[in-house]
Motif scaffolding. Structure first.
Motif, short mmCIF file in Angstrom:
data_model
loop_
_atom_site.label_atom_id
_atom_site.label_comp_id
_atom_site.label_asym_id
_atom_site.label_seq_id
_atom_site.Cartn_x
_atom_site.Cartn_y
_atom_site.Cartn_z
N SER A 102 4.25 5.97 -5.32
CA SER A 102 4.47 5.92 -6.62
C SER A 102 3.39 6.77 -7.53
O SER A 102 3.67 7.30 -8.16
N SER A 103 2.10 6.54 -6.95
CA SER A 103 0.99 7.36 -7.50
C SER A 103 1.13 8.80 -7.41
O SER A 103 0.98 9.70 -8.19
N LEU A 104 1.54 9.30 -6.27
CA LEU A 104 1.90 10.81 -5.78
C LEU A 104 2.75 11.28 -6.51
O LEU A 104 2.82 12.17 -7.29
N GLY A 130 7.35 2.71 -13.92
CA GLY A 130 8.60 1.90 -13.43
C GLY A 130 9.41 2.73 -12.70
O GLY A 130 9.64 2.48 -11.32
N PRO A 131 9.70 3.95 -13.18
CA PRO A 131 10.71 4.91 -12.09
C PRO A 131 9.94 5.15 -10.81
O PRO A 131 10.71 5.50 -9.97
N TYR A 132 8.89 5.52 -11.01
CA TYR A 132 8.07 5.84 -9.79
C TYR A 132 7.77 4.70 -8.72
O TYR A 132 7.93 4.88 -7.58
N LEU A 133 7.63 3.40 -9.36
CA LEU A 133 7.51 2.16 -8.43
C LEU A 133 8.89 2.02 -7.96
O LEU A 133 9.08 1.77 -6.68
N PRO A 168 0.90 -1.23 0.05
CA PRO A 168 -0.15 0.14 0.17
C PRO A 168 0.81 1.15 -0.04
O PRO A 168 0.66 2.19 -0.86
N ALA A 169 2.06 1.20 0.66
CA ALA A 169 2.78 2.49 0.78
C ALA A 169 3.62 2.63 -0.51
O ALA A 169 3.49 3.95 -0.96
N ILE A 170 3.92 1.76 -1.10
CA ILE A 170 4.48 1.70 -2.48
C ILE A 170 3.76 2.28 -3.54
O ILE A 170 4.04 3.12 -4.27
N LEU A 171 2.55 1.88 -3.55
CA LEU A 171 1.33 2.19 -4.30
C LEU A 171 1.16 3.76 -4.26
O LEU A 171 1.04 4.28 -5.47
N GLY A 191 3.99 10.09 -9.42
CA GLY A 191 3.87 10.08 -10.73
C GLY A 191 2.87 11.19 -11.09
O GLY A 191 3.08 11.83 -12.21
N ALA A 192 1.99 11.34 -10.24
CA ALA A 192 0.93 12.39 -10.58
C ALA A 192 1.60 13.81 -10.68
O ALA A 192 1.17 14.69 -11.45
N ILE A 193 2.44 14.10 -9.77
CA ILE A 193 3.24 15.29 -9.73
C ILE A 193 4.03 15.57 -10.76
O ILE A 193 4.10 16.66 -11.37
N ILE A 194 5.02 14.61 -10.96
CA ILE A 194 5.93 14.85 -12.07
C ILE A 194 5.14 14.75 -13.77
O ILE A 194 5.71 15.31 -14.25
N GLY A 195 4.34 13.82 -13.59
CA GLY A 195 3.62 13.56 -14.72
C GLY A 195 2.94 14.78 -15.19
O GLY A 195 2.86 15.44 -16.28
N GLY A 196 1.94 15.54 -14.20
CA GLY A 196 1.27 16.61 -14.48
C GLY A 196 2.29 17.80 -14.58
O GLY A 196 2.18 18.58 -15.59
N SER A 197 3.55 17.89 -13.99
CA SER A 197 4.53 19.02 -14.26
C SER A 197 5.05 19.02 -15.78
O SER A 197 5.24 19.87 -16.20
N MET A 198 5.28 17.59 -16.21
CA MET A 198 5.90 17.41 -17.33
C MET A 198 4.75 17.94 -18.60
O MET A 198 5.20 18.43 -19.57
#
Length: 290
Positions: free
Chosen positions: A236-238, A262-265, A230-233, A240-247
């Protein structure tokens, strides 16, 4: 040998420094793996396709993690040993080939330095012992997978599957968790993302992630146990959302172009490796308050 181990156990700073220096060399090797492994796989796929089509595969020069020797991509000059010292050679050469002055990507010394930094964190956290060695192997593997996925949107089975089995083997001796939790973690890690993938595909008709992501989370579950999933998911989701949204916003990254997960995981897995207990304790306390 026993005297050396006793010395390192009594001098934690010396141990951390030695791990950092050795990890610079590992980082140099990871640069080779990150660059060459996908190319080796592409060559293998082409050969297999040619055989299936009834054609004779083209004879190519030997290309693996050992051959050919590292060389300048511009002038093909072989890089000598003194020019391949991690980080230091880049500084001495001022980031350029000695012969043709072609720029050397700063990514190479950056990966070497990052490998050393993360390895020193692991050494500081675990100290001398088998658990530290296993954690270092996991860290190095996650680094290689991260940059391969960034470059090619690929998490090779050559890395994820051995990593999964190595995690189960490590926990056969209870290095990170008990074997039961590790096996459940491997199963749950794969099935959780597989179910998300199937639900997303059913709802949109598109594939939201690759099978390599399932295998990577399964490997992390095998290493750390199902309790950390649960902590990993969430992490990684947080991220991913921050970096992906920023991109998308800052770099105008096209939303149609997939962003590797994969990098976020891998990042979340490393955080859980070092601070998973504290994260789980904080989460349980927060959930208890609610």
């Amino acid at each position: 040998m026993a005297a050396i181990i006793e010395l390192l156990q009594s001098n934690n700073i010396l141990f951390i420094i030695l791990v950092g220096l050795f990890s610079l060399l590992v980082g140099s090797f990871l640069n080779v793996v990150i660059y060459r492994l996908p190319l080796m796989m592409q060559r293998e796929w082409r050969a297999q396709c040619a055989e299936l089509a009834g054609n004779t595969p083209e004879q190519a020069d030997t290309f693996n993690l050992n051959k050919p020797r590292s060389h300048c991509p511009k002038c093909n000059t072989t890089i000598r040993a003194w020019q391949n010292i991690p980080v230091l050679s880049y500084l001495l050469l001022r980031g350029k080939c000695k012969i043709c002055q072609h720029p050397i990507s700063i990514r190479y010394p950056s990966i070497e330095a990052l490998t050393a930094l993360l390895s020193m964190l692991v050494a500081f956290h675990f100290g001398v012992g088998w658990t530290c060695l296993a954690a270092l192997l996991l860290t190095w593997s996650l680094l290689a997978l991260t940059f391969i996925d960034v470059d090619h949107q690929l998490l090779p089975d050559n890395l994820t599957l051995p990593l999964l089995w190595l995690g189960l083997f490590a926990n056969l001796f209870g290095l990170f968790t008990d074997l039961r939790s590790a096996v459940i973690g491997a199963l749950a890690g794969y099935l959780i993302l597989w179910l998300v993938y199937q639900a997303f595909k059913l709802a949109t008709g598109k594939e939201g992630m690759g099978y390599g992501d399932f295998k990577l989370l399964a490997a992390l579950g095998a290493w750390l146990g199902w309790q950390y999933l649960p902590a990993i998911l969430i992490l990684s989701s947080l991220v991913g959302a921050i970096i992906g949204g920023s991109m998308i916003l800052i770099r105008r990254h096209q939303s149609q172009i997939p962003i590797p997960f994969g990098p976020y995981l891998a990042c979340a897995g490393f955080i859980a490796l070092l601070w998973g207990d504290k994260i789980n304790t904080a989460y349980q306390s927060w959930a208890g308050i609610l």
